[in-house]
Design a protein around this motif. Structure first.
Motif, PDB file in Angstrom:
ATOM      1  N   LEU A  67       0.824  -1.209   0.000  1.00  0.00           N
ATOM      2  CA  LEU A  67       0.000   0.000   0.000  1.00  0.00           C
ATOM      3  C   LEU A  67       0.858   1.259   0.000  1.00  0.00           C
ATOM      4  CD1 LEU A  67      -2.815  -1.091   2.493  1.00  0.00           C
ATOM      5  CD2 LEU A  67      -3.076  -0.636   0.051  1.00  0.00           C
ATOM      6  N   LEU A  68       1.994   1.220   0.698  1.00  0.00           N
ATOM      7  CA  LEU A  68       2.900   2.366   0.695  1.00  0.00           C
ATOM      8  C   LEU A  68       3.528   2.579  -0.683  1.00  0.00           C
ATOM      9  CD1 LEU A  68       4.720   1.910   4.133  1.00  0.00           C
ATOM     10  CD2 LEU A  68       3.066   3.687   3.520  1.00  0.00           C
ATOM     11  N   LEU A  69       3.752   1.479  -1.411  1.00  0.00           N
ATOM     12  CA  LEU A  69       4.350   1.572  -2.750  1.00  0.00           C
ATOM     13  C   LEU A  69       3.321   1.942  -3.817  1.00  0.00           C
ATOM     14  CD1 LEU A  69       6.655  -1.580  -2.666  1.00  0.00           C
ATOM     15  CD2 LEU A  69       7.438   0.787  -2.909  1.00  0.00           C
ATOM     16  N   TYR A  70       2.036   1.760  -3.513  1.00  0.00           N
ATOM     17  CA  TYR A  70       1.001   1.923  -4.527  1.00  0.00           C
ATOM     18  C   TYR A  70       0.976   3.340  -5.109  1.00  0.00           C
ATOM     19  CZ  TYR A  70      -3.595   2.080  -6.698  1.00  0.00           C
ATOM     20  OH  TYR A  70      -4.620   2.248  -7.593  1.00  0.00           O
ATOM     21  N   ILE A  71       0.991   4.354  -4.272  1.00  0.00           N
ATOM     22  CA  ILE A  71       0.890   5.733  -4.768  1.00  0.00           C
ATOM     23  C   ILE A  71       2.106   6.132  -5.600  1.00  0.00           C
ATOM     24  CG2 ILE A  71       0.791   8.160  -4.077  1.00  0.00           C
ATOM     25  CD1 ILE A  71      -1.089   7.368  -1.837  1.00  0.00           C
ATOM     26  N   PRO A  72       3.351   5.960  -5.099  1.00  0.00           N
ATOM     27  CA  PRO A  72       4.487   6.316  -5.968  1.00  0.00           C
ATOM     28  C   PRO A  72       4.569   5.480  -7.234  1.00  0.00           C
ATOM     29  CG  PRO A  72       5.245   5.216  -3.967  1.00  0.00           C
ATOM     30  CD  PRO A  72       3.804   5.547  -3.757  1.00  0.00           C
ATOM     31  N   ILE A 180      14.984   6.110 -16.924  1.00  0.00           N
ATOM     32  CA  ILE A 180      14.073   5.362 -16.052  1.00  0.00           C
ATOM     33  C   ILE A 180      13.745   6.204 -14.829  1.00  0.00           C
ATOM     34  CG2 ILE A 180      13.787   3.285 -14.654  1.00  0.00           C
ATOM     35  CD1 ILE A 180      13.835   2.828 -17.668  1.00  0.00           C
ATOM     36  N   GLY A 181      12.461   6.285 -14.498  1.00  0.00           N
ATOM     37  CA  GLY A 181      12.016   7.080 -13.363  1.00  0.00           C
ATOM     38  C   GLY A 181      11.829   6.267 -12.099  1.00  0.00           C
ATOM     39  N   LEU A 182      11.679   6.966 -10.988  1.00  0.00           N
ATOM     40  CA  LEU A 182      11.474   6.307  -9.698  1.00  0.00           C
ATOM     41  C   LEU A 182      10.163   5.517  -9.687  1.00  0.00           C
ATOM     42  CD1 LEU A 182      12.443   5.898  -6.787  1.00  0.00           C
ATOM     43  CD2 LEU A 182      11.275   8.030  -6.176  1.00  0.00           C
ATOM     44  N   GLY A 183       9.197   5.968 -10.478  1.00  0.00           N
ATOM     45  CA  GLY A 183       7.918   5.271 -10.538  1.00  0.00           C
ATOM     46  C   GLY A 183       8.051   3.837 -11.007  1.00  0.00           C
ATOM     47  N   LEU A 184       8.951   3.589 -11.969  1.00  0.00           N
ATOM     48  CA  LEU A 184       9.136   2.229 -12.472  1.00  0.00           C
ATOM     49  C   LEU A 184       9.753   1.335 -11.396  1.00  0.00           C
ATOM     50  CD1 LEU A 184       8.928   0.238 -14.795  1.00  0.00           C
ATOM     51  CD2 LEU A 184      11.171   1.004 -15.601  1.00  0.00           C
ATOM     52  N   ILE A 185      10.697   1.894 -10.634  1.00  0.00           N
ATOM     53  CA  ILE A 185      11.306   1.125  -9.545  1.00  0.00           C
ATOM     54  C   ILE A 185      10.251   0.759  -8.508  1.00  0.00           C
ATOM     55  CG2 ILE A 185      13.015   1.190  -7.685  1.00  0.00           C
ATOM     56  CD1 ILE A 185      14.644   3.119  -9.436  1.00  0.00           C
ATOM     57  N   CYS A 186       9.393   1.724  -8.163  1.00  0.00           N
ATOM     58  CA  CYS A 186       8.312   1.455  -7.202  1.00  0.00           C
ATOM     59  C   CYS A 186       7.307   0.462  -7.767  1.00  0.00           C
ATOM     60  CB  CYS A 186       7.611   2.757  -6.822  1.00  0.00           C
ATOM     61  SG  CYS A 186       8.631   3.913  -5.888  1.00  0.00           S
ATOM     62  N   PHE A 187       7.040   0.559  -9.077  1.00  0.00           N
ATOM     63  CA  PHE A 187       6.084  -0.342  -9.714  1.00  0.00           C
ATOM     64  C   PHE A 187       6.605  -1.784  -9.682  1.00  0.00           C
ATOM     65  CE2 PHE A 187       3.618  -2.304 -13.059  1.00  0.00           C
ATOM     66  CZ  PHE A 187       2.381  -1.691 -12.954  1.00  0.00           C
ATOM     67  N   VAL A 188       7.881  -1.961 -10.012  1.00  0.00           N
ATOM     68  CA  VAL A 188       8.472  -3.303  -9.972  1.00  0.00           C
ATOM     69  C   VAL A 188       8.494  -3.822  -8.534  1.00  0.00           C
ATOM     70  CG1 VAL A 188      10.582  -4.626 -10.369  1.00  0.00           C
ATOM     71  CG2 VAL A 188       9.847  -2.937 -12.046  1.00  0.00           C
ATOM     72  N   SER A 189       8.814  -2.943  -7.581  1.00  0.00           N
ATOM     73  CA  SER A 189       8.829  -3.343  -6.171  1.00  0.00           C
ATOM     74  C   SER A 189       7.439  -3.762  -5.719  1.00  0.00           C
ATOM     75  CB  SER A 189       9.336  -2.190  -5.298  1.00  0.00           C
ATOM     76  OG  SER A 189      10.654  -1.827  -5.663  1.00  0.00           O
ATOM     77  N   LEU A 190       6.422  -3.016  -6.147  1.00  0.00           N
ATOM     78  CA  LEU A 190       5.037  -3.360  -5.810  1.00  0.00           C
ATOM     79  C   LEU A 190       4.673  -4.730  -6.357  1.00  0.00           C
ATOM     80  CD1 LEU A 190       2.182  -2.706  -4.778  1.00  0.00           C
ATOM     81  CD2 LEU A 190       1.789  -1.449  -6.910  1.00  0.00           C
ATOM     82  N   LEU A 191       5.065  -5.009  -7.579  1.00  0.00           N
ATOM     83  CA  LEU A 191       4.782  -6.303  -8.190  1.00  0.00           C
ATOM     84  C   LEU A 191       5.472  -7.426  -7.427  1.00  0.00           C
ATOM     85  CD1 LEU A 191       3.515  -7.926 -10.481  1.00  0.00           C
ATOM     86  CD2 LEU A 191       5.513  -7.416 -11.881  1.00  0.00           C
ATOM     87  N   MET A 192       6.749  -7.211  -7.041  1.00  0.00           N
ATOM     88  CA  MET A 192       7.489  -8.232  -6.306  1.00  0.00           C
ATOM     89  C   MET A 192       6.880  -8.488  -4.925  1.00  0.00           C
ATOM     90  SD  MET A 192       9.867  -9.357  -8.294  1.00  0.00           S
ATOM     91  CE  MET A 192       8.626  -9.172  -9.576  1.00  0.00           C
TER      92      MET A 192
END
Length: 219
Positions: A67-72, A180-192
């Motif tokens: 949930l913390l990763l969802y917004i970024p 590559i933006g920070l959003g992609l890193i957060c998106f991949v982290s959210l998926l993992m």
């Protein structure tokens, strides 16, 4: 491993003592597992279920992290594109808005639901289910929400959206400068985190805890 059941004796056993393999349909007596043990089908080797340590606490930690990763992940730039002197930053949300503004409202709705709406609803359902077990309140609602969660599982397609982003990056790499933006890193982290949550949040223990059969799912 559980013991296969003679078909002539199935009617003599209560349903709660039986388990069927999801892969080969072998009917077996349900074994009683100690913490850390898992049951496998003796015919095909499929993992029937496991009895993991601290399921509720570990799952809660992962849900809160997701949930913390969802917004970024959805609102920070996934990538910055520089083409012929023009620069643009794209996010998941801006992609939905762009599709809507270009007249593809149906596609925009599908992208929003599969990449933002349903993943968030899944996380909220998981959070409510885990809290109902942890606080031992509203378990009937927890059962309902956990059923809803299982119906939603096939509709949250973060991995499909990620593949689309990666394909776009590869195709545009020779035409433009991409950062590559920070959003992609957060998106991949959210998926993992969500993949790990699927492993940790043992369905067998969650169903047992919600039905009151196991009050020690957090042990």
């Amino acid at each position: 491993m559980p013991d296969p059941v003679d078909t002539l004796k199935v009617s003599d056993l209560p349903l709660e003592d039986l388990v069927a393999c999801h892969e080969c349909d072998l009917l077996m007596r349900k074994p009683v597992l100690a913490l850390g043990e898992k049951a496998q089908c003796p015919r095909c080797g499929y993992e029937l279920y496991a009895h993991r340590h601290s399921v509720v606490e570990r799952s809660l930690a992962l849900v809160l992290a997701a949930l913390l990763l969802y917004i970024p992940a959805n609102f920070l730039p996934i990538m910055q594109l520089n083409l012929l002197g023009q620069s643009s930053e794209d996010t998941v949300w801006s992609g939905v808005v762009g599709l809507f503004d270009t007249g593809m409202q149906g596609v925009a709705a599908v992208v929003f639901l599969c990449s933002m709406g349903i993943p968030l609803l899944k996380l909220l359902c998981q959070l409510a289910v885990l809290l109902s077990i942890r606080w031992r309140i509203g378990r009937s609602y927890g059962l309902l929400l956990y059923r809803i969660y299982h119906h939603l599982k096939d509709w949250g397609m973060l991995e499909v959206y990620l593949m689309g982003v990666l394909v776009a990056i590869v195709k545009l790499a020779d035409m433009a400068s991409i950062t590559i933006g920070l959003g992609l890193i957060c998106f991949v982290s959210l998926l993992m985190v969500q993949v790990l949550l699927e492993v940790v949040m043992s369905p067998h223990q969650i169903w047992q805890a919600l039905s009151g059969e196991d009050d020690h799912a957090g042990d």
